[in-house]
Design an enzyme around this catalytic site. Structure first.
Site, PDB file in Angstrom:
ATOM      1  N   HIS A 209     -24.282  18.468 -10.638  1.00  0.00           N
ATOM      2  CA  HIS A 209     -24.521  17.112 -11.157  1.00  0.00           C
ATOM      3  C   HIS A 209     -24.188  16.084 -10.062  1.00  0.00           C
ATOM      4  O   HIS A 209     -23.393  15.170 -10.229  1.00  0.00           O
ATOM      5  CB  HIS A 209     -23.660  16.859 -12.413  1.00  0.00           C
ATOM      6  CG  HIS A 209     -24.147  15.684 -13.237  1.00  0.00           C
ATOM      7  ND1 HIS A 209     -23.771  14.393 -12.981  1.00  0.00           N
ATOM      8  CD2 HIS A 209     -24.974  15.617 -14.302  1.00  0.00           C
ATOM      9  CE1 HIS A 209     -24.338  13.577 -13.865  1.00  0.00           C
ATOM     10  NE2 HIS A 209     -25.076  14.296 -14.672  1.00  0.00           N
TER      11      HIS A 209
ATOM     12  N   HIS B 294     -27.817  12.387 -23.676  1.00  0.00           N
ATOM     13  CA  HIS B 294     -28.437  11.541 -22.649  1.00  0.00           C
ATOM     14  C   HIS B 294     -29.674  12.251 -22.099  1.00  0.00           C
ATOM     15  O   HIS B 294     -29.641  13.460 -21.819  1.00  0.00           O
ATOM     16  CB  HIS B 294     -27.439  11.217 -21.534  1.00  0.00           C
ATOM     17  CG  HIS B 294     -26.508  10.095 -21.900  1.00  0.00           C
ATOM     18  ND1 HIS B 294     -25.294   9.900 -21.305  1.00  0.00           N
ATOM     19  CD2 HIS B 294     -26.649   9.081 -22.814  1.00  0.00           C
ATOM     20  CE1 HIS B 294     -24.717   8.824 -21.833  1.00  0.00           C
ATOM     21  NE2 HIS B 294     -25.509   8.321 -22.748  1.00  0.00           N
TER      22      HIS B 294
ATOM     23  N   HIS C  60     -16.743  11.332 -22.174  1.00  0.00           N
ATOM     24  CA  HIS C  60     -17.903  10.650 -21.601  1.00  0.00           C
ATOM     25  C   HIS C  60     -18.192   9.394 -22.432  1.00  0.00           C
ATOM     26  O   HIS C  60     -17.474   9.110 -23.383  1.00  0.00           O
ATOM     27  CB  HIS C  60     -19.097  11.617 -21.578  1.00  0.00           C
ATOM     28  CG  HIS C  60     -20.221  11.177 -20.704  1.00  0.00           C
ATOM     29  ND1 HIS C  60     -20.032  10.665 -19.447  1.00  0.00           N
ATOM     30  CD2 HIS C  60     -21.577  11.162 -20.893  1.00  0.00           C
ATOM     31  CE1 HIS C  60     -21.207  10.360 -18.910  1.00  0.00           C
ATOM     32  NE2 HIS C  60     -22.152  10.646 -19.777  1.00  0.00           N
TER      33      HIS C  60
ATOM     34  N   ASP D  82     -31.261  12.726 -19.402  1.00  0.00           N
ATOM     35  CA  ASP D  82     -31.309  13.590 -18.224  1.00  0.00           C
ATOM     36  C   ASP D  82     -30.801  15.007 -18.529  1.00  0.00           C
ATOM     37  O   ASP D  82     -31.080  15.937 -17.771  1.00  0.00           O
ATOM     38  CB  ASP D  82     -30.533  12.972 -17.046  1.00  0.00           C
ATOM     39  CG  ASP D  82     -29.116  12.561 -17.399  1.00  0.00           C
ATOM     40  OD1 ASP D  82     -28.898  12.072 -18.525  1.00  0.00           O
ATOM     41  OD2 ASP D  82     -28.215  12.728 -16.559  1.00  0.00           O
ATOM     42  N   HIS D  83     -30.100  15.163 -19.656  1.00  0.00           N
ATOM     43  CA  HIS D  83     -29.587  16.490 -20.038  1.00  0.00           C
ATOM     44  C   HIS D  83     -30.394  17.118 -21.175  1.00  0.00           C
ATOM     45  O   HIS D  83     -30.147  18.276 -21.525  1.00  0.00           O
ATOM     46  CB  HIS D  83     -28.118  16.383 -20.479  1.00  0.00           C
ATOM     47  CG  HIS D  83     -27.202  16.047 -19.359  1.00  0.00           C
ATOM     48  ND1 HIS D  83     -26.341  16.950 -18.814  1.00  0.00           N
ATOM     49  CD2 HIS D  83     -27.046  14.896 -18.645  1.00  0.00           C
ATOM     50  CE1 HIS D  83     -25.676  16.379 -17.820  1.00  0.00           C
ATOM     51  NE2 HIS D  83     -26.089  15.133 -17.703  1.00  0.00           N
TER      52      HIS D  83
END
Lengths: 296, 296
Positions: free
Chosen positions: A263, A63, A138, A65-66
């Protein structure tokens, strides 16, 4: 000494105070990044982490954002005339996506980058430590990581002397495990005590799980995503994230020594609720903030 | 009023003080980004630019330092439940590369993004302004942009009254250009004065060129890359960038009103040399810094 620096502690999107997820571990002159959100290359400057020492990046999942930060990191290393190779570990099945991201603008980087698949178990062996991976829960394939420093041996002076150990024999015995001195076999374990190596566990993004608890057993530092407060438990379930309380429950069950929750959802301007909810379950909890550095 | 905010003013790599290139123009309730380097989504927060009003992004070229930020911007807009469409303009031939970057992690964005090719000439018409593009000279296809607000008409009270204009006639005449009042033809131009619309020109990355000078003619604000000082002129030529002096020469030739130099190489901790070299040639030069905002 192993230094852990929180480079970005926000969840999904950044805020003015919190950058996107990345944790730097510095050990024996090397730098290892766990996740690499947008802006990581600037956060390392801000928090005095030496990017030129980067050996490997471990991405929990792809993803954006990571992961987006790797694109800038590899370009800036190229500008700085890096020649050393770099390894990037990504969940199996995402190698093409990450390789595309690395070269989308066709800029020649001038050093070798290998994108390697993560599988459960040991994935990286460094100088006096190893990194292993375990599955998370996830919305897409995601992994948590255990940074495990090697155990340290300390010779028991009296026993070593009695066995006749001297000079280069100490390192030879450490290498071989046993050796013969003056006709007598000496075992390493009989003249040393063993100090457990530092264990740091990083898990995000995920629902709580038995795998996380097992992987975090006795950890010196347990870094857990805590996207939500109890009031948003429904969202945590729906979006496959964890609450601070759930992170604390896992820390308690794993008998970790210290929990850092990170997070943090952008909805919490002051996430003191998350910290207090976690502390009710696991006292030794701290709330991560960008730049928080812990040396063990 | 048109507000220009410098979101990132570094060249190629960020520094602790300077983010990667992006300039925000806010006009009539809309936000328009010119370049979108890594970290842009965080810089807008820092400098109070409202990302939810974003209408279009114009990328000068696809080198990562100017473009990677779009990946984070589009994801954060999706998290904020955007439904309005977004347009991204990129040099012809780069549509696939940018489209790939937008969707590399397979996250569903939930609103329509159209990636459009830049050609020379007018590429975007907004409310009371237009954006046109012109070619730059860089190592890959790159474009500069002219943000041109529409001219403003002011009725000359005496002449308008003498012509018999009243009430809704004013807007009708503005729409049609001419109309008949009391049997007499009245032309818009004969009862108004015309105030030239604000012109802002953005050019980076590039060698100096006649095209830039022509595009910047009489600009209210000329934003030019000035990666290097005179002492690094050789590098500027080799890497297809400009020195501050070269930017100033162009500003002088184009009779721009005001020059802002930006895209500063990370080698200059204190780029006062660049500013003084430019000021020798063009007095009304300022050095961009992150967060610098100019309202015209």
């Amino acid at each position: 000494m192993i230094k852990t620096t929180f480079l970005g502690t926000s969840g999904s999107a950044p805020t003015a105070e919190r950058g996107l997820p990345s944790v730097a571990i510095e050990c024996n002159g090397g730098l290892y990044l766990f996740d690499c959100g947008e802006g990581t290359q600037r956060q390392v400057m801000k928090y005095s982490v030496n990017l030129s020492r980067l050996k490997a990046i471990f991405l929990s999942h792809i993803h954006g954002d990571h992961s987006i930060g790797i694109a800038g990191v590899v370009r800036t290393l190229a500008l700085n005339r890096r020649t050393a190779p770099l390894e990037i570990y990504v969940p199996k099945g995402e190698i093409d996506a990450i390789s595309q991201l690395l070269k989308f603008d066709r800029v020649m980087l001038g050093y070798k980058i290998t994108v390697k698949p993560i599988k459960t178990g040991v994935i990286f062996k460094g100088r006096e430590f190893k990194v292993s991976a375990f599955r998370l829960i996830h919305s897409i394939g995601a992994y948590g990581f255990v940074f495990q420093a090697d155990d340290r041996l300390h010779f028991i002076k009296q026993k070593a002397e009695a066995a006749g150990l001297k000079g280069a024999m100490f390192s030879k015995l450490q290498e071989r495990g046993k050796m013969t001195i003056n006709g007598k076999q000496v075992r390493l374990s009989s003249v040393t005590t063993r100090e457990a190596g530092t264990k740091i566990v990083y898990s995000t993004d995920t629902r709580p799980s038995k795998e996380i608890i097992a992987a975090s057993k006795g950890a010196d530092l347990m870094i857990c995503e805590s996207t939500y407060a109890n009031s948003e438990q429904r969202l945590a379930v729906e979006r496959k994230h964890s609450t601070a309380e759930e992170a604390a429950m896992m820390a308690r069950k794993s008998k970790a020594k210290r929990l850092i929750i990170t997070h943090i959802s952008t909805r919490y301007k002051n996430p003191s609720t998350l910290l207090s909810e976690a502390k009710c379950i696991f006292g030794n909890t701290e709330l991560a903030s960008d730049g928080l550095a812990i040396s063990i």
